[in-house]
Design an enzyme around this catalytic site. Structure first.
Site, PDB file in Angstrom:
ATOM      1  N   GLU A 214     -12.545  -2.182  11.934  1.00 44.75           N
ATOM      2  CA  GLU A 214     -12.568  -1.554  10.609  1.00 44.75           C
ATOM      3  C   GLU A 214     -13.670  -2.122   9.706  1.00 44.75           C
ATOM      4  O   GLU A 214     -14.383  -1.365   9.043  1.00 44.75           O
ATOM      5  CB  GLU A 214     -11.201  -1.741   9.939  1.00 44.75           C
ATOM      6  CG  GLU A 214     -11.145  -1.207   8.520  1.00 44.75           C
ATOM      7  CD  GLU A 214      -9.781  -1.367   7.863  1.00 44.75           C
ATOM      8  OE1 GLU A 214      -8.848  -1.883   8.511  1.00 44.75           O
ATOM      9  OE2 GLU A 214      -9.662  -0.969   6.686  1.00 44.75           O
TER      10      GLU A 214
ATOM     11  N   ASP B 299      -8.045  -9.237   4.284  1.00 46.06           N
ATOM     12  CA  ASP B 299      -7.833  -8.073   5.142  1.00 46.06           C
ATOM     13  C   ASP B 299      -8.893  -7.955   6.240  1.00 46.06           C
ATOM     14  O   ASP B 299      -9.770  -7.092   6.149  1.00 46.06           O
ATOM     15  CB  ASP B 299      -7.846  -6.798   4.271  1.00 46.06           C
ATOM     16  CG  ASP B 299      -7.410  -5.572   5.052  1.00 46.06           C
ATOM     17  OD1 ASP B 299      -6.901  -5.745   6.173  1.00 46.06           O
ATOM     18  OD2 ASP B 299      -7.575  -4.449   4.535  1.00 46.06           O
TER      19      ASP B 299
ATOM     20  N   GLU C  16       0.821  -1.214   0.000  1.00 45.72           N
ATOM     21  CA  GLU C  16       0.000   0.000   0.000  1.00 45.72           C
ATOM     22  C   GLU C  16       0.857   1.267   0.000  1.00 45.72           C
ATOM     23  O   GLU C  16       0.643   2.186   0.777  1.00 45.72           O
ATOM     24  CB  GLU C  16      -0.960  -0.009   1.191  1.00 45.72           C
ATOM     25  CG  GLU C  16      -1.908  -1.195   1.160  1.00 45.72           C
ATOM     26  CD  GLU C  16      -2.989  -1.179   2.232  1.00 45.72           C
ATOM     27  OE1 GLU C  16      -2.714  -0.705   3.339  1.00 45.72           O
ATOM     28  OE2 GLU C  16      -4.097  -1.672   1.946  1.00 45.72           O
TER      29      GLU C  16
HETATM   30  C1  GCV Z   1      -2.473   0.480   8.325  1.00 43.71           C
HETATM   31  C2  GCV Z   1      -6.001  -2.217   5.502  1.00 43.71           C
HETATM   32  C3  GCV Z   1      -6.427  -0.928   6.149  1.00 43.71           C
HETATM   33  C4  GCV Z   1      -5.283   0.065   6.224  1.00 43.71           C
HETATM   34  C5  GCV Z   1      -4.121  -0.593   6.953  1.00 43.71           C
HETATM   35  C6  GCV Z   1      -3.733  -1.848   6.194  1.00 43.71           C
HETATM   36  C7  GCV Z   1      -2.601  -2.590   6.873  1.00 43.71           C
HETATM   37  O1  GCV Z   1      -5.762  -2.027   4.161  1.00 43.71           O
HETATM   38  O2  GCV Z   1      -7.515  -0.405   5.463  1.00 43.71           O
HETATM   39  O3  GCV Z   1      -5.719   1.206   6.884  1.00 43.71           O
HETATM   40  O4  GCV Z   1      -3.029   0.278   7.050  1.00 43.71           O
HETATM   41  O5  GCV Z   1      -4.844  -2.708   6.134  1.00 43.71           O
HETATM   42  O6  GCV Z   1      -2.902  -3.523   7.605  1.00 43.71           O
HETATM   43  O7  GCV Z   1      -1.452  -2.247   6.682  1.00 43.71           O
END
Ligand code: GCV
Length: 710
Positions: free
Chosen positions: A403, A375, A302
């Site tokens: 989340e 995720d 990411e």
């Molecule tokens: C910290 C998901 C979440 C992100 C998070 C990522 C991760 O994509 O939406 O906010 O980033 O996981 O675990 O690195």
């Protein structure tokens, strides 16, 4: 003083503080059952705790507070025994009484952090090899008292199943919290190190009480500034405060830090200057914090920088940092959450990148793996990396913060979901090779092992936002200590400590908690649907989402609904992600007629008229699940509404209001998803169900612009 005035003075302090949930599960309210109380009193007379360190002082303070609160009479904790002492605690070598009740074998079994509690008529003995062990024993004993358990006839020899029991804060230096739904970060970086918020102490107490022994203070989407001198001074202040509670601090390391704060031209892990930079940085950290735990790293994921930017592997990157911290006994937790676009299925990505590196990591590296391959979805099969990397310790990463589980407004007790994963058999070394055994190191013989929970803590007065979210923080510690504990047991003890020991209350609320996860799965993502949340902030449904640049950021990628059916074919006729599991696991999932229906759409593209085990068509089953989810949350709401007489109005009302939101959201999820999927199935919602009262267009036009945590 006039009598009336006196009454006002007595009553006022009790009224002045409304119940706000700040005290978590450490409340120590007076025991209401007189028989239990008088029995307890015999076991805790003239309590003594041997020793003179900071940890011992903490134990004494906690015991004084607890015994006074629980009994309603003031207690002073002694440092040397007197004739009346019936409660004696300390490390085993501190008194003959203590050493005489334990065997050598027991002391070996409990290691550095375990404890022993033994009782004789009118005597309670708590001992351990270390003062931290004594502290854990004392908290365990207080848990028994708070939950009205018998405290006679005890013979407890207890050691944690996991070595690293960590919270991962996704907290930024500007105090926002990524995916945080409980306010801002509790770390007040601006005022540290000179201002020590009382909360830091209460945070440490709470963690110590459930055995958590480490905290990663900063977000995995890391900021290199945390590694600069002024910030390390702030980290030191926290580390000094947490140390006597047995808690080490860890930081996230931004891979490009040598460039951003070191002014180097590269962060290539095999470059000598880069290696030297990290070695010096690590030395600087350990000079300030001699027991610094180590680094957690998100790399090449990411948008985060990483070794692949220099054509190096994850192992090259992890090993460079591991070499730097090794002389100080530090560790590196290297995350396997990666999904660049090189695979035809995001499910497969982590395995494809990490499996070939098995055996290539240094001894002080753990690869930290999210429970599932995508995720933190409401239900995921276990990540195929568990069981596949026999030469690498794998650390479990669960997400406490919700989340994808209704965030700050939905009541979800996560333990059943965690246990579902931990209890799954990977078959990597034959039957019984559960994920839990991979993680606790017993399967492949790793003494370095651990579990992390992405924190759900913020500066909200009650720490976690939703009063029930505290239970998920609590559970992380309890499961790390003993992943064999059942969901019901953990819920039971949390309810009793947090709210009330009243039997009717405990039974009703336990039922609510144990149903809550399945309820959410049913109204959000039943039958193995996944990642159909709103783009970006992930609050609410958006199964039609199809506008983001990357296919695997879009909900339509995950459900693949079309005129034929719905679901992601991961069998050999599809992406064959199933091949990443052992053949026994493949066999459980690869046959559309035998695949457990909870995971069906994870692995199969299923025709709308496919006959399910219930005899319904897939479409009717989908409707059934969505409607059941809504009915269940409405039932939970009704049950909660009867709980007002058992607890304080503040927390009762707080939960009641949030349940109102949850019921509305569940209906939103059900209607939006069914109306959208119906455009493919072309089948009616069965007549027995009330029809959605809004159109699909209405749901598609809902915009939540400023959801928190994003
Ligand atoms: C910290 C998901 C979440 C992100 C998070 C990522 C991760 O994509 O939406 O906010 O980033 O996981 O675990 O690195």
């Amino acid at each position: 003083m006039r009598k009336g005035l006196l009454i006002i003075f007595i009553i006022l302090p009790a009224l002045s503080r409304a119940e706000d949930g700040y005290d978590l599960w450490l409340r120590y309210n007076k025991i209401s059952n007189t028989a239990i109380l008088s029995q307890y009193k015999k076991q805790i007379n003239s309590p003594v705790v041997f020793g003179s360190t900071q940890t011992v002082a903490i134990i004494r303070t906690e015991l004084g507070r607890a015994f006074s609160g629980l009994t309603g009479t003031p207690f002073r904790i002694l440092s040397s025994i007197d004739k009346a002492s019936s409660f004696i605690a300390g490390i085993s070598t501190s008194s003959a009484i203590l050493s005489s009740i334990v065997t050598k074998d027991e002391l070996i079994r409990i290691g550095k952090e375990g404890f022993i509690i033994k009782t004789r008529p009118g005597k309670t003995i708590i001992t351990a090899n270390t003062e931290i062990g004594v502290m854990y024993g004392v908290f365990h004993f207080l848990r028994l008292m708070q939950t009205y358990q018998p405290i006679t006839g005890l013979s407890i020899v207890s050691a944690p199943k996991l070595k690293l029991r960590l919270l991962n804060h996704w907290d930024n230096l500007n105090r926002t919290v990524e995916r945080g739904y409980a306010g801002f970060s509790i770390w007040d970086w601006h005022k540290l190190p000179d201002f020590i918020d009382k909360r830091y102490v209460d945070y440490a107490r709470a963690n110590a009480s459930i055995g958590i022994n480490g905290t990663v203070l900063t977000n995995v989407n890391a900021n290199a500034v945390i590694l600069t001198k002024p910030y390390l001074e702030k980290v030191k202040a926290l580390a000094d405060l947490f140390r006597p509670y047995g808690i080490k601090v860890y930081l996230t390391a931004r891979f490009s830090a040598p460039i951003e704060i070191g002014k180097l031209r590269t962060a290539d892990p095999i470059n000598d200057t880069v290696q030297l930079w990290w070695q010096q940085k690590v030395k600087e950290i350990y000079e300030l914090i001699p027991d610094f735990g180590g680094f957690l790293v998100k790399a090449n994921s990411e948008g985060q920088p990483g070794p692949q930017d220099y054509n190096r592997t994850h192992a090259d990157g992890a090993n460079m940092l591991a070499d730097a911290v090794a002389p100080f006994n530090g560790i590196v937790m290297w995350r396997a959450f990666v999904y660049s676009q090189t695979s035809n299925d995001r499910f497969k990505q982590a395995y494809e990148e990490f499996k070939p590196l098995d055996g290539k990591f240094k001894k002080n590296v753990l690869v930290q793996v999210k429970n599932g391959p995508i995720d933190f979805q409401p239900r995921e099969p276990f990540s195929p990396l568990f069981g596949a990397m026999k030469q690498t310790p794998l650390m479990m990463e669960f997400q406490l913060t919700q989340e994808y589980l209704g965030q700050g407004t939905h009541l979800v007790f996560e333990v059943p979901m965690f246990k579902e994963v931990l209890n799954t058999d990977t078959y990597s070394k034959g039957k019984g090779s559960t994920v839990a055994k991979v993680v606790d190191g017993s399967l492949d013989n790793y003494s370095l092992n651990g579990m992390a929970g992405v924190s759900n803590i913020g500066n909200d007065i009650n720490w976690c936002g939703h009063p029930f979210a505290q239970a998920n923080w609590y559970s992380l510690g309890r499961l790390c200590w003993d992943h064999g504990l059942s969901s019901a047991q953990i819920a039971d003890e949390w309810i009793r400590q947090t709210f009330s020991n009243d039997k009717s209350f405990v039974e009703t609320v336990k039922k609510i908690m144990l149903q809550s996860h399945e309820t959410l799965v049913n109204y959000m993502t039943p039958l193995g649907l996944t990642h159909i949340m709103y783009n970006g902030h992930h609050y609410g449904p958006m199964p039609w989402g199809n506008t983001l640049n990357r296919p695997d950021w879009n909900p339509v990628y995950y459900h693949k609904a079309d005129s034929i059916g719905i679901g992601f074919d991961r069998t050999p006729t599809g992406t064959n992600a199933l091949a990443q599991y052992s053949s026994e696991v493949q066999r459980q999932y690869d046959d559309i007629d035998k695949c457990p229906e909870d995971y069906l759409l994870w692995f199969h593209h299923v025709p709308w008229k496919h006959k399910m085990k219930s005899g319904r068509t897939l479409w009717d089953e989908l409707c059934y699940k969505y409607y059941t989810g809504v009915d269940s949350i409405k039932a939970i709401q009704q049950q909660w509404n009867k709980m007002n007489k058992y607890i304080d109005p503040e927390r009762f009302g707080h939960v009641a209001q949030l349940l109102g939101i949850q019921v509305k959201d569940a209906i939103w999820w059900r209607n939006a998803c069914l109306l959208y999927f119906q455009t493919f199935s072309k089948m009616p919602i069965p007549a027995q169900y009330e029809k959605p009262d809004k159109t699909l267009e209405y749901y598609q036009n809902i915009r939540i612009l400023y959801a928190p945590g994003n």
